[in-house]
Design an enzyme around this catalytic site. Structure first.
Site, PDB file in Angstrom:
ATOM      1  N   CYS A 101      40.153  39.454  35.905  1.00  0.00           N
ATOM      2  CA  CYS A 101      41.197  39.293  36.921  1.00  0.00           C
ATOM      3  C   CYS A 101      40.994  37.919  37.549  1.00  0.00           C
ATOM      4  O   CYS A 101      40.193  37.122  37.065  1.00  0.00           O
ATOM      5  CB  CYS A 101      41.139  40.412  37.954  1.00  0.00           C
ATOM      6  N   THR A 102      41.676  37.637  38.637  1.00  0.00           N
ATOM      7  CA  THR A 102      41.647  36.281  39.194  1.00  0.00           C
ATOM      8  C   THR A 102      40.267  35.872  39.675  1.00  0.00           C
ATOM      9  O   THR A 102      39.732  34.834  39.281  1.00  0.00           O
ATOM     10  CB  THR A 102      42.653  36.158  40.348  1.00  0.00           C
TER      11      THR A 102
END
Length: 247
Positions: free
Chosen positions: A184-185
């Site tokens: 994810c980020t």
């Protein structure tokens, strides 16, 4: 213009008994340092996004680390020529990343992780160190994935992370005998995702340590296509961690 604004993102799953008290102290410190951004506090931990001059950001982190609960927190860094937040918000939440799965408690123990440089090495060959095929699983929402993602990635077209448990449960067979790396980020969603996958019996699961932003910082854009969506005025950053110029 020179890029003089430091942007940081960081999180930590750690039990917070009185997040409301901590909120007041953090808000006062951010105001004194004229920082802008968003900080989320919940019983399960902290998730922060801050921007300002290097001296002010470093002063905040030095102050935060005096609290033993946050002594080891390590932010991801990037630069911009202006502050990408309009104001400073310190908010109380039920979860610092909403999953609606109370049995998933990262503060009680993390899932195994893979470092960015090791993931790049795995992706170069398509196999992990044990010879298993590597499958990348993007745990972000659909509009984030649209800005960019790794090559040959599985994603579920989610409109919300709360849909992840059902989506991955219906797709379990895909991962049999393979090594799954959730990403994810910044690491927060893929940490919860990896714990959940292990709980439902997917055996070989890792989270990408530090998420996409740490991968860009350590490795650059190898095996990546596009930009990385970020939740501030920049919209997205490229693999050099500069604000995206894509239309």
């Amino acid at each position: 213009m020179s890029m003089s604004i430091l942007n940081i993102s960081a999180y930590k799953f750690v039990a917070l008994d009185e997040p409301a008290v901590l909120r007041e102290a953090i808000a006062a410190r951010c105001e004194a340092l004229a920082l802008k951004g968003t900080i989320l506090l919940a019983p399960e931990g902290i998730n922060l996004f801050l921007a300002g001059p290097r001296e002010a950001v470093d002063a905040f982190m030095a102050w935060l680390r005096k609290d033993a609960r946050f002594a080891d927190i390590e932010p991801k860094e990037s630069w911009s020529d202006e502050v990408p937040f309009g104001r400073m918000r310190v908010r109380l939440k039920k979860e610092i990343i909403t999953m609606h799965a109370p049995a998933i408690r990262p503060e009680a123990g993390r899932a195994p992780h893979v470092l960015p440089r090791d993931l790049r090495r795995w992706l170069d060959t398509g196999r992990d160190d044990e010879g298993r095929e590597v499958v990348l699983l993007d745990t972000r929402n659909d509009y984030e994935v649209a800005a960019g993602t790794f090559e040959n990635t599985v994603d579920y077209g989610l409109s919300s992370f709360t849909g992840f448990p059902d989506a991955v449960a219906a797709d379990r067979a895909r991962f049999d005998g393979k090594t799954v790396v959730s990403f994810c980020t910044g690491g927060i969603r893929c940490e919860k995702a990896a714990i959940h996958m292990r709980k439902i019996g997917i055996e070989h699961v890792f989270q990408l340590e530090g998420g996409i932003l740490k991968y860009f910082e350590d490795v650059g854009g190898a095996h990546w296509r596009g930009d990385c969506f970020v939740f501030d005025g920049r919209g997205a950053v490229d693999p050099s961690l500069a604000p995206s110029t894509a239309p």
